[in-house]
Design a protein around this motif. Structure first.
Motif, PDB file in Angstrom:
ATOM      1  N   UNK A   1      41.769  14.096 -62.215  1.00  0.00           N
ATOM      2  CA  UNK A   1      41.939  13.048 -61.214  1.00  0.00           C
ATOM      3  C   UNK A   1      42.995  13.479 -60.207  1.00  0.00           C
ATOM      4  N   UNK A   2      43.066  12.763 -59.115  1.00  0.00           N
ATOM      5  CA  UNK A   2      44.094  13.009 -58.112  1.00  0.00           C
ATOM      6  C   UNK A   2      44.021  14.389 -57.511  1.00  0.00           C
ATOM      7  N   UNK A   3      45.199  14.984 -57.301  1.00  0.00           N
ATOM      8  CA  UNK A   3      45.253  16.319 -56.696  1.00  0.00           C
ATOM      9  C   UNK A   3      44.604  17.378 -57.570  1.00  0.00           C
ATOM     10  N   UNK A   4      44.657  17.180 -58.879  1.00  0.00           N
ATOM     11  CA  UNK A   4      44.001  18.133 -59.781  1.00  0.00           C
ATOM     12  C   UNK A   4      42.512  18.201 -59.466  1.00  0.00           C
ATOM     13  N   UNK A   5      41.900  17.043 -59.252  1.00  0.00           N
ATOM     14  CA  UNK A   5      40.462  16.981 -58.949  1.00  0.00           C
ATOM     15  C   UNK A   5      40.158  17.574 -57.575  1.00  0.00           C
ATOM     16  N   UNK A   6      41.009  17.296 -56.593  1.00  0.00           N
ATOM     17  CA  UNK A   6      40.827  17.864 -55.258  1.00  0.00           C
ATOM     18  C   UNK A   6      40.887  19.387 -55.330  1.00  0.00           C
ATOM     19  N   UNK A   7      41.862  19.877 -56.018  1.00  0.00           N
ATOM     20  CA  UNK A   7      42.049  21.320 -56.175  1.00  0.00           C
ATOM     21  C   UNK A   7      40.862  21.947 -56.897  1.00  0.00           C
ATOM     22  N   UNK A   8      40.422  21.323 -57.968  1.00  0.00           N
ATOM     23  CA  UNK A   8      39.270  21.809 -58.722  1.00  0.00           C
ATOM     24  C   UNK A   8      38.028  21.874 -57.834  1.00  0.00           C
ATOM     25  N   UNK A   9      37.829  20.855 -57.037  1.00  0.00           N
ATOM     26  CA  UNK A   9      36.674  20.821 -56.137  1.00  0.00           C
ATOM     27  C   UNK A   9      36.725  21.981 -55.145  1.00  0.00           C
ATOM     28  N   UNK A  10      37.888  22.233 -54.565  1.00  0.00           N
ATOM     29  CA  UNK A  10      38.017  23.328 -53.590  1.00  0.00           C
ATOM     30  C   UNK A  10      37.830  24.693 -54.254  1.00  0.00           C
ATOM     31  N   UNK A  11      38.379  24.845 -55.450  1.00  0.00           N
ATOM     32  CA  UNK A  11      38.211  26.104 -56.181  1.00  0.00           C
ATOM     33  C   UNK A  11      36.728  26.321 -56.484  1.00  0.00           C
ATOM     34  N   UNK A  12      36.057  25.281 -56.948  1.00  0.00           N
ATOM     35  CA  UNK A  12      34.630  25.403 -57.271  1.00  0.00           C
ATOM     36  C   UNK A  12      33.788  25.658 -56.026  1.00  0.00           C
ATOM     37  N   UNK A  13      34.147  25.068 -54.908  1.00  0.00           N
ATOM     38  CA  UNK A  13      33.424  25.340 -53.655  1.00  0.00           C
ATOM     39  C   UNK A  13      33.514  26.824 -53.309  1.00  0.00           C
TER      40      UNK A  13
END
Length: 127
Positions: A59-71
């Motif tokens: 959740x939060x920034x962890x999720x944002x970061x995960x999304x960008x890494x996966x992209x």
């Protein structure tokens, strides 16, 4: 052949995605990066084994970061073509996992050496 040495550009691409999030959110810490890398490792490791990836549960920034890494990972796997780089050779998923593991170890190293944002400060100098 060591995939990590062969794919320095992949490491830099993923770190650029992380640095982009840090520029937007200066409160980001190495802990969030570590969690995002770990979730990405699990996702692509499961996929390489032909298992259905489990939800990351971030959740939060962890999720944002995960999304960008996966992209970035999806692009490097050749799944999200980019008009600017049509001749990009896709990386094998096993090599991507090795790269993510290397980055995760780097977070651990730079956290010990430079504190809670040591890794982020280190990569900022290169991207």
């Amino acid at each position: 052949m060591n995939p990590v040495e062969h794919y320095q550009d992949v490491l830099q691409n993923i770190e650029a995605a992380v640095a982009g999030v840090w520029r937007e959110h200066q409160e980001l810490t190495n802990y969030a990066v570590s969690r995002a890398y770990e979730a990405a490792i699990n996702r692509y490791k499961d996929e390489a084994r032909q298992f259905a990836p489990k939800p990351a549960g971030l959740t939060g920034l962890d999720a944002v970061l995960y999304q960008r890494v996966c992209e970035m990972c999806e692009w490097r796997l050749g799944r999200k073509p980019n008009a600017e780089t049509p001749d990009l050779n896709p990386i094998p998923i096993e090599d991507l996992v090795a790269c993510l593991r290397k980055l995760h170890k780097s977070v651990e190293f730079w956290t010990k050496k430079g504190g809670r944002q040591g890794y982020l400060q280190f990569i900022e100098g290169f991207v």
